[in-house]
Design an enzyme around this catalytic site. Structure first.
Site, PDB file in Angstrom:
ATOM      1  N   CYS A   1       0.834  -1.209   0.000  1.00 27.47           N
ATOM      2  CA  CYS A   1       0.000   0.000   0.000  1.00 27.47           C
ATOM      3  C   CYS A   1       0.872   1.264   0.000  1.00 27.47           C
ATOM      4  O   CYS A   1       1.526   1.564   1.000  1.00 27.47           O
ATOM      5  CB  CYS A   1      -0.913  -0.057   1.226  1.00 27.47           C
ATOM      6  SG  CYS A   1      -1.741   1.471   1.637  1.00 27.47           S
TER       7      CYS A   1
ATOM      8  N   CYS B   1       0.048   3.803   2.684  1.00 28.65           N
ATOM      9  CA  CYS B   1       0.495   3.294   3.992  1.00 28.65           C
ATOM     10  C   CYS B   1       1.978   3.586   4.190  1.00 28.65           C
ATOM     11  O   CYS B   1       2.396   4.020   5.269  1.00 28.65           O
ATOM     12  CB  CYS B   1       0.266   1.784   4.101  1.00 28.65           C
ATOM     13  SG  CYS B   1      -1.452   1.287   3.961  1.00 28.65           S
TER      14      CYS B   1
END
Length: 101
Positions: free
Chosen positions: A30, A33
């Site tokens: 991600c 993230c």
């Protein structure tokens, strides 16, 4: 310091914590993230002893992700005295995350 959160240590690290807990739901693949990692690290360092920062990898801890209805990542969950006091998603500033407490 950040704690790697698992279903096994959830009770000890979150439910029994005597300080508020921030859970960062994330995944290695991600991009947003990864962009939030330095922010989360900063929160952990600046609030050591005041807020416990836990990271839960949704790929490895799907049970926890389901428990908190995580639909997209990164998702941040603030917990005080075992109760969820705030949830927020996506890339954001440290102040926005800390506002949940």
């Amino acid at each position: 310091m950040e704690v790697e959160l698992t279903s096994e240590n959830y009770e000890e690290e979150v439910t029994k914590s005597d300080i508020p807990v921030l859970i960062d739901f994330w995944a290695t693949w991600c991009g947003p993230c990864r962009a939030m990692m330095p922010v989360v690290e900063e929160i952990a360092k600046e609030n050591e002893g005041k807020i416990k920062v836990c990271k839960a990898n949704v790929d490895e801890q799907s049970e926890l992700a389901v428990k908190f209805d995580v639909m997209s990542i990164p998702t941040f969950v603030a917990i005080k005295n075992g109760e969820v006091v705030g949830t927020t998603m996506g890339v954001q500033g440290k102040e926005d995350i800390l506002k949940m407490f």
